[in-house]
Design a protein around this motif. Structure first.
Motif, mmCIF file in Angstrom:
data_model
loop_
_atom_site.group_PDB
_atom_site.id
_atom_site.type_symbol
_atom_site.label_atom_id
_atom_site.label_comp_id
_atom_site.label_asym_id
_atom_site.label_seq_id
_atom_site.Cartn_x
_atom_site.Cartn_y
_atom_site.Cartn_z
ATOM 1 N N PRO A 96 1.837 6.784 -4.480
ATOM 2 C CA PRO A 96 2.463 6.398 -3.211
ATOM 3 C C PRO A 96 2.029 4.984 -2.877
ATOM 4 O O PRO A 96 1.058 4.481 -3.457
ATOM 5 C CB PRO A 96 1.872 7.398 -2.217
ATOM 6 N N SER A 97 2.732 4.335 -1.966
ATOM 7 C CA SER A 97 2.312 3.007 -1.549
ATOM 8 C C SER A 97 0.857 3.091 -1.061
ATOM 9 O O SER A 97 0.453 4.071 -0.440
ATOM 10 C CB SER A 97 3.242 2.467 -0.470
ATOM 11 N N ALA A 98 0.082 2.037 -1.358
ATOM 12 C CA ALA A 98 -1.374 2.093 -1.186
ATOM 13 C C ALA A 98 -1.798 1.720 0.229
ATOM 14 O O ALA A 98 -2.656 0.857 0.427
ATOM 15 C CB ALA A 98 -2.046 1.192 -2.217
ATOM 16 N N ASN A 99 -1.179 2.371 1.218
ATOM 17 C CA ASN A 99 -1.512 2.132 2.622
ATOM 18 C C ASN A 99 -1.840 3.469 3.275
ATOM 19 O O ASN A 99 -1.455 4.522 2.763
ATOM 20 C CB ASN A 99 -0.308 1.501 3.340
ATOM 21 N N ALA A 100 -2.536 3.426 4.414
ATOM 22 C CA ALA A 100 -2.716 4.645 5.199
ATOM 23 C C ALA A 100 -1.328 5.134 5.595
ATOM 24 O O ALA A 100 -0.415 4.336 5.829
ATOM 25 C CB ALA A 100 -3.553 4.349 6.437
ATOM 26 N N LEU A 159 1.678 -0.292 7.282
ATOM 27 C CA LEU A 159 2.399 -1.284 6.482
ATOM 28 C C LEU A 159 2.101 -1.129 4.993
ATOM 29 O O LEU A 159 0.947 -0.946 4.599
ATOM 30 C CB LEU A 159 1.975 -2.699 6.906
ATOM 31 N N SER A 160 3.122 -1.283 4.164
ATOM 32 C CA SER A 160 2.925 -1.221 2.717
ATOM 33 C C SER A 160 2.252 -2.504 2.229
ATOM 34 O O SER A 160 2.504 -3.575 2.764
ATOM 35 C CB SER A 160 4.275 -1.074 2.012
ATOM 36 N N PRO A 161 1.386 -2.409 1.202
ATOM 37 C CA PRO A 161 0.745 -3.602 0.651
ATOM 38 C C PRO A 161 1.606 -4.249 -0.439
ATOM 39 O O PRO A 161 2.065 -3.576 -1.362
ATOM 40 C CB PRO A 161 -0.555 -3.067 0.046
ATOM 41 N N VAL A 217 9.717 -4.739 -1.278
ATOM 42 C CA VAL A 217 10.071 -3.476 -0.619
ATOM 43 C C VAL A 217 10.128 -2.393 -1.699
ATOM 44 O O VAL A 217 10.202 -2.692 -2.888
ATOM 45 C CB VAL A 217 11.406 -3.509 0.176
ATOM 46 N N GLU A 218 10.108 -1.140 -1.237
ATOM 47 C CA GLU A 218 9.977 -0.035 -2.168
ATOM 48 C C GLU A 218 11.259 0.224 -2.961
ATOM 49 O O GLU A 218 12.332 -0.283 -2.633
ATOM 50 C CB GLU A 218 9.581 1.242 -1.408
ATOM 51 N N SER A 219 11.098 1.095 -3.956
ATOM 52 C CA SER A 219 12.227 1.465 -4.814
ATOM 53 C C SER A 219 13.302 2.192 -4.010
ATOM 54 O O SER A 219 13.035 2.821 -2.986
ATOM 55 C CB SER A 219 11.730 2.383 -5.938
ATOM 56 N N SER A 254 9.019 7.066 12.441
ATOM 57 C CA SER A 254 8.045 5.982 12.555
ATOM 58 C C SER A 254 7.288 5.870 11.240
ATOM 59 O O SER A 254 6.684 6.827 10.764
ATOM 60 C CB SER A 254 7.052 6.248 13.691
ATOM 61 N N HIS A 255 7.341 4.684 10.629
ATOM 62 C CA HIS A 255 6.768 4.473 9.300
ATOM 63 C C HIS A 255 6.673 2.973 9.117
ATOM 64 O O HIS A 255 7.292 2.227 9.869
ATOM 65 C CB HIS A 255 7.706 5.083 8.258
ATOM 66 N N TYR A 256 5.928 2.528 8.112
ATOM 67 C CA TYR A 256 5.823 1.092 7.815
ATOM 68 C C TYR A 256 5.423 0.302 9.065
ATOM 69 O O TYR A 256 5.885 -0.815 9.280
ATOM 70 C CB TYR A 256 7.165 0.527 7.308
ATOM 71 N N ALA A 257 4.576 0.919 9.917
ATOM 72 C CA ALA A 257 4.377 0.346 11.243
ATOM 73 C C ALA A 257 3.078 -0.454 11.357
ATOM 74 O O ALA A 257 2.017 0.029 10.976
ATOM 75 C CB ALA A 257 4.376 1.460 12.285
HETATM 76 MG MG MG Z 1 5.069 4.436 1.487
#
Ligand code: MG
Ligand code: TXA
Length: 288
Positions: free
Chosen positions: A122-126, A130-132, A154-156, A200-203
């Motif tokens: 998964p993206s390496a963020n809590a 925010l995605s790294p 941005v993600e796939s 709510s995501h990528y916040a």
């Molecule tokens: Mg993610």
């Protein structure tokens, strides 16, 4: 480290991922714990390519076509999981489908080849944050393999395939038009088929205001094109450049200490669709 059940942050061409051996249930559980990720939100198995995919999921003609055209690359396919596939059930949150993707990044591919099997990442963020897109963005207490800034930022794109029909589950690097296949419309309330599409995501930590053509109060203002901002995602109005800078700008805005963040309008075209999806979730009301 992966063989021993440890976690490593890996670069991919989209965003950095928090990697673990997909076949090791304890390692997969550590991924959920490290991110604070709800157990109902499944992970993507990162694989070397179509041959490894065939050992994990059921691959029909539509999937074969998409893999041939877009792998390795920023396309994730959600397919029926094969009985006995060497992926911990927790990784797919108990669903009968599994998300698979072959990343187009030398380091990610080298790690998969070295382990010899799938890596969940998964993206390496809590969870929800925010995605790294750079090693410096990673705040998890896990060793990071630094591959520099991610190419796309941005993600796939995630496509689910069931009964020979494709559904767009997450807009991403590859636009719906570029996919070149008929897409079934994804109902917004089909929460269970795309559990990660939480509103709510990528916040960032601060509230976010969209379509901002001028700042209000002490907002950190992110511009696009002719809407200057105090920094600009792409002065030329190029959505590809803007995507690559998006999370970096949001990380800077988050670190600015300002009480709020404002973002200029971004056109809903090509990568702009994925950018706006991330921005709308960043601006959505947060869970209490
Ligand atoms: Mg993610
Ligand atoms: O670009 C990417 O895809 C990045 C890099 C690291 O590869 N990974 C990524 O992973 O974005 P993550 O965990 O942040 O997002 C994966 C998304 C989530 O929304 C999750 O719900 C969805 O994929 N997903 C995973 N397995 C699924 C499944 N079986 N059915 C439906 N959605 C699934």
């Amino acid at each position: 480290m992966l063989r021993a059940g440890g976690l490593v942050v890996l670069p991919t061409e989209t965003v950095y991922g928090l990697a673990a051996d997909a076949a090791n249930p304890q390692a997969v559980a550590r991924v959920f714990a490290a991110k604070g990720r709800p157990a109902f939100n499944p992970l993507i198995a990162h694989i070397s390519g179509a041959v490894m995919a065939a050992g994990l999921v059921e691959v029909g003609p539509l999937a074969v076509d998409l893999m041939a055209r877009f792998w390795p690359g920023p396309l994730t396919l959600v397919l029926p999981v094969r009985e006995g596939a060497p992926v911990a059930a927790l990784a797919r949150a108990g669903l009968r489908t599994l998300a698979v993707r072959a990343p187009a990044h030398e380091l990610a591919q080298a790690v998969i080849a070295g382990l010899g099997r799938a890596v969940v990442a998964p993206s390496a963020n809590a969870s929800g944050a925010l995605s790294p897109t750079r090693a410096e963005h990673v705040t998890l207490d896990v060793p990071v393999l630094d591959g520099g800034p991610c190419r796309w930022g941005v993600e796939s794109t995630i496509v689910g395939i069931a009964d020979g029909r494709a559904t767009l589950l997450r807009p991403g690097v590859i636009s719906a038009e570029a996919l070149g296949v008929a897409l079934v419309k994804h109902a917004d309330n089909a929460a269970i088929s795309a559990p990660g599409q939480m509103v709510s995501h990528y916040a960032p930590r601060q509230p976010v205001r969209l379509e901002a053509t001028a700042p209000e109060g002490d907002e950190y203002w992110i511009g696009f094109g002719a809407v200057a901002g105090e920094e600009n995602l792409s002065v030329e109005g190029d959505v590809v450049e803007a995507a690559a800078r998006l999370f970096d700008a949001l990380h800077r805005a988050q670190a600015s200490g300002r009480a709020r963040i404002a973002v200029a309008p971004v056109p809903e075209m090509g990568l702009g669709v994925a950018i706006n999806d991330r921005l709308r979730r960043a601006a959505a009301p947060r869970p209490a």
